[in-house]
Design a protein around this motif. Sequence first.
Motif, PDB file in Angstrom:
ATOM      1  N   ASN A 116     -43.094  57.617 -26.543  1.00 19.85           N
ATOM      2  CA  ASN A 116     -43.936  58.156 -25.483  1.00 19.85           C
ATOM      3  C   ASN A 116     -45.219  58.702 -26.095  1.00 19.85           C
ATOM      4  O   ASN A 116     -45.320  58.847 -27.309  1.00 19.85           O
ATOM      5  CB  ASN A 116     -43.167  59.245 -24.706  1.00 19.85           C
ATOM      6  N   ASP A 117     -46.202  58.996 -25.252  1.00 18.76           N
ATOM      7  CA  ASP A 117     -47.473  59.514 -25.764  1.00 18.76           C
ATOM      8  C   ASP A 117     -47.431  61.022 -25.975  1.00 18.76           C
ATOM      9  O   ASP A 117     -48.466  61.646 -26.237  1.00 18.76           O
ATOM     10  CB  ASP A 117     -48.615  59.166 -24.807  1.00 18.76           C
TER      11      ASP A 117
ATOM     12  N   ASP B 157     -52.337  62.743 -21.671  1.00 21.13           N
ATOM     13  CA  ASP B 157     -51.111  62.380 -22.404  1.00 21.13           C
ATOM     14  C   ASP B 157     -50.014  63.425 -22.177  1.00 21.13           C
ATOM     15  O   ASP B 157     -48.835  63.085 -22.083  1.00 21.13           O
ATOM     16  CB  ASP B 157     -51.394  62.232 -23.905  1.00 21.13           C
TER      17      ASP B 157
ATOM     18  N   MET C  63     -48.597  63.021 -18.552  1.00 19.88           N
ATOM     19  CA  MET C  63     -47.797  61.816 -18.282  1.00 19.88           C
ATOM     20  C   MET C  63     -46.290  62.065 -18.491  1.00 19.88           C
ATOM     21  O   MET C  63     -45.473  61.202 -18.203  1.00 19.88           O
ATOM     22  CB  MET C  63     -48.258  60.631 -19.141  1.00 19.88           C
TER      23      MET C  63
ATOM     24  N   GLY D 167     -40.990  56.672 -20.665  1.00 26.40           N
ATOM     25  CA  GLY D 167     -41.299  55.248 -20.677  1.00 26.40           C
ATOM     26  C   GLY D 167     -40.079  54.342 -20.689  1.00 26.40           C
ATOM     27  O   GLY D 167     -40.207  53.136 -20.451  1.00 26.40           O
TER      28      GLY D 167
ATOM     29  N   CYS E  25     -41.592  56.548 -14.731  1.00 23.66           N
ATOM     30  CA  CYS E  25     -42.525  56.440 -15.869  1.00 23.66           C
ATOM     31  C   CYS E  25     -43.932  56.751 -15.374  1.00 23.66           C
ATOM     32  O   CYS E  25     -44.327  56.324 -14.290  1.00 23.66           O
ATOM     33  CB  CYS E  25     -42.563  55.030 -16.448  1.00 23.66           C
TER      34      CYS E  25
ATOM     35  N   ARG F 270     -47.909  56.545 -17.246  1.00 23.28           N
ATOM     36  CA  ARG F 270     -48.687  56.285 -18.474  1.00 23.28           C
ATOM     37  C   ARG F 270     -50.140  56.082 -18.098  1.00 23.28           C
ATOM     38  O   ARG F 270     -50.442  55.426 -17.099  1.00 23.28           O
ATOM     39  CB  ARG F 270     -48.152  55.066 -19.227  1.00 23.28           C
ATOM     40  N   ASP F 271     -51.032  56.652 -18.909  1.00 22.11           N
ATOM     41  CA  ASP F 271     -52.456  56.421 -18.668  1.00 22.11           C
ATOM     42  C   ASP F 271     -52.886  55.221 -19.506  1.00 22.11           C
ATOM     43  O   ASP F 271     -52.741  55.219 -20.726  1.00 22.11           O
ATOM     44  CB  ASP F 271     -53.284  57.665 -18.979  1.00 22.11           C
TER      45      ASP F 271
ATOM     46  N   ALA G  65     -50.451  48.986 -21.420  1.00 20.17           N
ATOM     47  CA  ALA G  65     -49.566  50.037 -20.888  1.00 20.17           C
ATOM     48  C   ALA G  65     -48.319  49.410 -20.270  1.00 20.17           C
ATOM     49  O   ALA G  65     -47.200  49.881 -20.501  1.00 20.17           O
ATOM     50  CB  ALA G  65     -50.313  50.880 -19.850  1.00 20.17           C
TER      51      ALA G  65
ATOM     52  N   GLU H 286     -46.040  48.043 -22.987  1.00 16.39           N
ATOM     53  CA  GLU H 286     -45.347  49.140 -23.678  1.00 16.39           C
ATOM     54  C   GLU H 286     -44.145  49.614 -22.855  1.00 16.39           C
ATOM     55  O   GLU H 286     -43.046  49.806 -23.381  1.00 16.39           O
ATOM     56  CB  GLU H 286     -46.293  50.330 -23.874  1.00 16.39           C
ATOM     57  N   LEU H 287     -44.369  49.807 -21.563  1.00 15.44           N
ATOM     58  CA  LEU H 287     -43.296  50.318 -20.695  1.00 15.44           C
ATOM     59  C   LEU H 287     -42.167  49.290 -20.559  1.00 15.44           C
ATOM     60  O   LEU H 287     -40.985  49.651 -20.567  1.00 15.44           O
ATOM     61  CB  LEU H 287     -43.870  50.698 -19.324  1.00 15.44           C
TER      62      LEU H 287
END
Lengths: 321, 321
Positions: free
Chosen positions: A22-23, B64, B67, B142, B201, B203-204, B213, B216-217
């Motif tokens: 994760n970020d 971040d 998120m 995520g 989830c 995410r930016d 993004a 990644e997810l």
Amino acid sequence: MAQLIDELFIKHFDNELLRQHNDQALFKLPAGRLAISTDGHVISPLFFPGGDIGSLAVHGTLNDVAMSGAKPLYLAAGFILEEGLPLADLEKIVISMAAAAKGAGTPIVTGDTKVVEHGKGDGVFITTTGVGVVPDSVTISGDRAEPGCAILVSGSIGDHGVAIMASRENLQFQTTIVSDSAALHGLVADLVATAPTALRCLRDPTRGGLATALNELAKQSGVGMVIDEAKIPVRAEVKAACEILGLDPLYVANEGKLVCICDAAAADDLLAAMRRHPLGQDASIIGEVIVDPHGFVQMTTAFGGRRIVDWPVGEQLPRIC
Amino acid sequence: MAQLIDELFIKHFDNELLRQHNDQALFKLPAGRLAISTDGHVISPLFFPGGDIGSLAVHGTLNDVAMSGAKPLYLAAGFILEEGLPLADLEKIVISMAAAAKGAGTPIVTGDTKVVEHGKGDGVFITTTGVGVVPDSVTISGDRAEPGCAILVSGSIGDHGVAIMASRENLQFQTTIVSDSAALHGLVADLVATAPTALRCLRDPTRGGLATALNELAKQSGVGMVIDEAKIPVRAEVKAACEILGLDPLYVANEGKLVCICDAAAADDLLAAMRRHPLGQDASIIGEVIVDPHGFVQMTTAFGGRRIVDWPVGEQLPRIC
């Protein structure tokens, strides 16, 4: 390339939070106030006797967290890489950083990597942020020094700065001195356990050395200080190197030492606690806090006189940390 | 000079914790898990339409933290300055950073400044670290996407990347597009309030854009995705600019958008919540999560076919954040 680097970090920093990809990292904290500190590391050269930018980036930030009396718990790391940095150098730094974090018990749980063009950086810069928790019973702050308090230093000063100067290739100068770079939170924990309420200020005298740390504390607390030159531990090799280089060890950086200001009644116990710890064997009571509306730090010299230990003029040693 | 810079930071970031002049900040946190994230900012140029490195360094890191579903609370900032950076530029950046932090309600409570020689940096790099707290009832990660979940995006994509490309002086290219750089935690708070348990989830989609993004997810969750090109909001000017520059908007960076994956049953409510927020007016449901052991992200194109939206190859836009 980006993937390669990410894998390098995850491989060596290996821990459950980082593996979540994760970020951000999420975790429960023990009770108490959160202490947070951040430090950019731009040291040149990247590798030096006693450490490298990786271990330094762990120790430097952990120490700033620990100087609040906190137990440091987690680290975040941001890397700025210059194109052309050999991957082998980066891996060496990451391995050293991972070892320092593991040794200190503070995993690197989140991070970030940016790459800049060749000539827009210098190998690698590492900015680390540490968090820890301070028990509610502990109140350590730079503004708590009062007249009558004792001033202690945990060991010999100037080792880090002299080791860096000696390792810079443009200096034709050899020495056996190594950086004192080390994580001080174990020593701090011993001090907190010994005299939790008598501890008033802790500071690690990094850039600007002991002189700067004492002047900062005197200013924050609105007090003066008198220290005794004869009581300040300086290794003979450091003293000699400083004479050759025209430096004053009082202004040379340390990365594994701390200054402690405490109630005078607890000074001997705290000194004994320092000396029992491997990182405090050369600890010394170097002076006391006095009333002084000007906030001067004075030093009784080896010749018996007194001189003002002033704020540093300019930056003595650039990119020392 | 060092003193001047310190005073600049303390003057503009002004808050009680920073004024204590300790090497760390100490504060009480509300109940919940701590979320921490760190991000280095090396954007070139330092000033661009819609923001600058100062505001970006606040928004990028806050987002971040947010998120995870956290309310961001405090920031730490580490500056690496190149000798020769005009003090007026630094002050402009610091003022913008202070305004962004104030606007987001997240004071910059501790920091650090290092200076490197001319030619060893590039004006200024800013690494920020944010901390916040996630309520125990919220679990956003995520790895929580499941087949059947809906995929939402909070607004038009590619604005930030195109604004930066257009402002680089070596591109003879003009546009009215401004960066979407913004703090998204208010929008996240609205989503959490609307459907706390249906959110899976967030995410930016910054570097690498929406395509990265989503990949990644998909990888973290071990699922596939199908998105519909016609549903993805892209401004006409961004589309035109991307055609000229040979870019795919799916891979272009955003700094004020988020991807949300949620239970399908809650998708309409979350979409409505996004659209009620000033930063989510162009929100859209763009696709769904499917079973796919390969973890592919597929897109139904405007022509009716399907193509794989792959991981980016190389870095499309260097120093975009």
